[in-house]
Scaffold this active site. Structure first.
Site, PDB file in Angstrom:
ATOM      1  N   HIS A  72       0.710  -1.144  -0.030  1.00 14.77           N
ATOM      2  CA  HIS A  72       0.142   0.053   0.192  1.00 14.77           C
ATOM      3  C   HIS A  72       0.942   1.359   0.013  1.00 14.77           C
ATOM      4  CE1 HIS A  72      -4.019  -1.631   1.790  1.00 14.77           C
ATOM      5  NE2 HIS A  72      -3.540  -2.458   0.661  1.00 14.77           N
ATOM      6  N   TYR A 200      -9.655   5.467   7.107  1.00 18.38           N
ATOM      7  CA  TYR A 200     -10.083   5.814   8.318  1.00 18.38           C
ATOM      8  C   TYR A 200     -11.115   7.196   8.256  1.00 18.38           C
ATOM      9  CZ  TYR A 200      -5.588   3.763   9.639  1.00 18.38           C
ATOM     10  OH  TYR A 200      -4.640   2.804   9.865  1.00 18.38           O
ATOM     11  N   PRO A 292      -4.570   0.721  18.533  1.00 12.18           N
ATOM     12  CA  PRO A 292      -4.355   0.489  17.151  1.00 12.18           C
ATOM     13  C   PRO A 292      -4.627   1.355  16.158  1.00 12.18           C
ATOM     14  CG  PRO A 292      -6.645  -0.293  18.013  1.00 12.18           C
ATOM     15  CD  PRO A 292      -6.007   0.324  19.000  1.00 12.18           C
ATOM     16  N   LYS A 296       0.634   0.330  15.047  1.00 12.13           N
ATOM     17  CA  LYS A 296       1.827   0.428  15.475  1.00 12.13           C
ATOM     18  C   LYS A 296       2.211  -0.889  16.443  1.00 12.13           C
ATOM     19  CE  LYS A 296       3.373   3.974  13.180  1.00 12.13           C
ATOM     20  NZ  LYS A 296       3.637   3.526  12.091  1.00 12.13           N
ATOM     21  N   TYR A 383       3.528   6.903   9.668  1.00 15.57           N
ATOM     22  CA  TYR A 383       2.665   5.900   9.304  1.00 15.57           C
ATOM     23  C   TYR A 383       3.475   4.729   8.801  1.00 15.57           C
ATOM     24  CZ  TYR A 383      -1.397   2.942   8.318  1.00 15.57           C
ATOM     25  OH  TYR A 383      -2.393   2.164   8.450  1.00 15.57           O
TER      26      TYR A 383
END
Length: 392
Positions: A72, A200, A292, A296, A383
């Site tokens: 991704h 998200y 979550p 991580k 990220y």
């Protein structure tokens, strides 16, 4: 029984550490209180930072991951009726790999079995001793027989509820914790993902996350009250609520189906300091927990493994015991940065109690970080994963 490194816990961090040590000729024994089936049955996240991907390759267990993992280059943040794609590849030159933690664990289990290195499943009454006195050993019971494992070092990879951290005298350890006033209701289904990348969502009704495990298996999450019970959430209720929280254009792509698994997980931030106590080293969830939201948990554990592996290798193969003294310092620098990002993502995207000022701050954060390249780069570089720090 003797070994160089006793590893408590056969989750992914313990298995990965054992595999890396075995490949460089360092003897190790893994002790696990559960069965292999139980360990594999735990449903966990599946976004792997580039650092963990590289570590899996170094450990020689990446063949299945490289074939089936989904690379991704970005992900989407949706709020205030708008969608913003964070192009990690363009902003950092790096990407993440979507590959389930269950698959990571299965690959590592297979490698352990193939190596012939010892692992004791269903080890009861595991207890570390002597790690503060330079005489470390671990006692346990296996198949009804009491056993003692003498070792040079102990790696506590046994999770938040494990025995390793609990064995440390309370006056030698300090805990930092934040418990969030909500949980995540997760649903796993054999349905195609709603998008090719993660989405998200911040919605007045609560946070939502659209994720996946493969091109045919999806994982969805809803923010929920901790008072909720899983049995009160039928599949139909879950899908209806999810569609309500998603932007209309994304909700129109939702494919529903029977759930394979549903569960509610509380959200917590937790850090134990230090992470080294004599010859005992805390690794992963034994030392720290993150919500979550920032993906991580496993990734932070892998950076601990990277640091401890290189420190043990230096100590046991090159006589550099001084490297082990840096373990806690190096790990905690990265831990707190990951804790900060996970806390920030959680506060950015979740709905909290009635707080008009907090809602305005949240909206300002959302606008700022998605309207400037600097803001988007900050999100992207955290990220994909901050660099591992060299021990030497």
């Amino acid at each position: 029984m003797k070994t160089q490194v006793a590893i408590i816990g056969a989750g992914p961090s313990g298995l990965l550490l054992g595999q890396l040590l075995h490949r460089c000729g360092i003897d190790n024994v893994i002790l696990e209180r559960q069965t292999p089936q139980y360990v594999l049955g735990r449903i966990r996240a599946g976004v792997l930072e580039h650092g963990l991907v590289n570590l899996m390759r170094e450990a020689g267990v990446s063949a299945h991951m490289d074939e089936h993992g989904l690379e991704h280059d970005g992900f989407t943040l949706a709020f205030q009726g708008r969608c913003h794609r964070v192009d990690m590849k363009a902003l950092t030159g790096k990407s993440v790999l979507v590959y389930g933690q269950t698959e990571v664990t299965r690959d590592l289990m297979a490698a352990r079995q193939a190596s012939g290195a010892p692992v004791y499943y269903e080890a009861a009454d595991v207890q570390p001793h002597g790690f503060l006195d330079g005489k470390p050993r671990v006692t346990f019971t296996h198949q009804g027989k009491p056993m003692t494992l003498e070792c040079d070092y102990i790696a506590g990879c046994d999770g938040f509820h494990g025995v390793s951290r609990k064995s440390v005298p309370q006056e030698r350890i300090r805990h930092f914790e934040r418990v969030y006033p909500f949980g995540w209701l997760g649903l796993l289904s054999d349905t195609p993902p709603i998008e090719d990348e993660l989405v998200y969502v911040n919605n007045p009704r609560g946070f939502a996350l659209c994720s996946m495990r493969s091109p045919t298996r999806s994982r969805y999450y809803l923010q929920c009250s901790l008072a909720e019970q899983v049995q009160d959430w039928s599949d139909d209720r879950f899908w209806t609520e999810l569609a309500t929280r998603l932007p209309e254009d994304i909700a129109g792509k939702l494919v529903t189906g029977p759930s394979i698994e549903k569960s509610i997980a509380p959200l917590r931030s937790f850090v134990a300091e230090p992470m080294k106590f004599g010859n005992l080293f805390l690794v992963g969830d034994a030392a720290h927990i993150v919500p979550p939201t920032g993906a991580k948990g496993l990734n932070l554990a892998s950076s601990d493994v990277y640091t401890l592996y290189h420190a043990l290798r230096g100590a046991l193969l090159d006589g550099r015991a001084d490297l082990l003294e840096r373990y806690s310092e190096i790990c905690l620098r990265r831990v707190w940065k990951a804790e900060r990002f996970s806390w920030w993502m959680t506060t950015l995207l979740h709905t909290f109690d009635d707080d008009p000022f907090g809602r305005r701050i949240q909206r300002a954060e959302q606008d700022y970080y998605t309207s400037t390249r600097a803001g988007l780069t900050t999100i992207a570089e955290n990220y994909v994963g901050l660099p591992y720090e060299a021990v030497i």
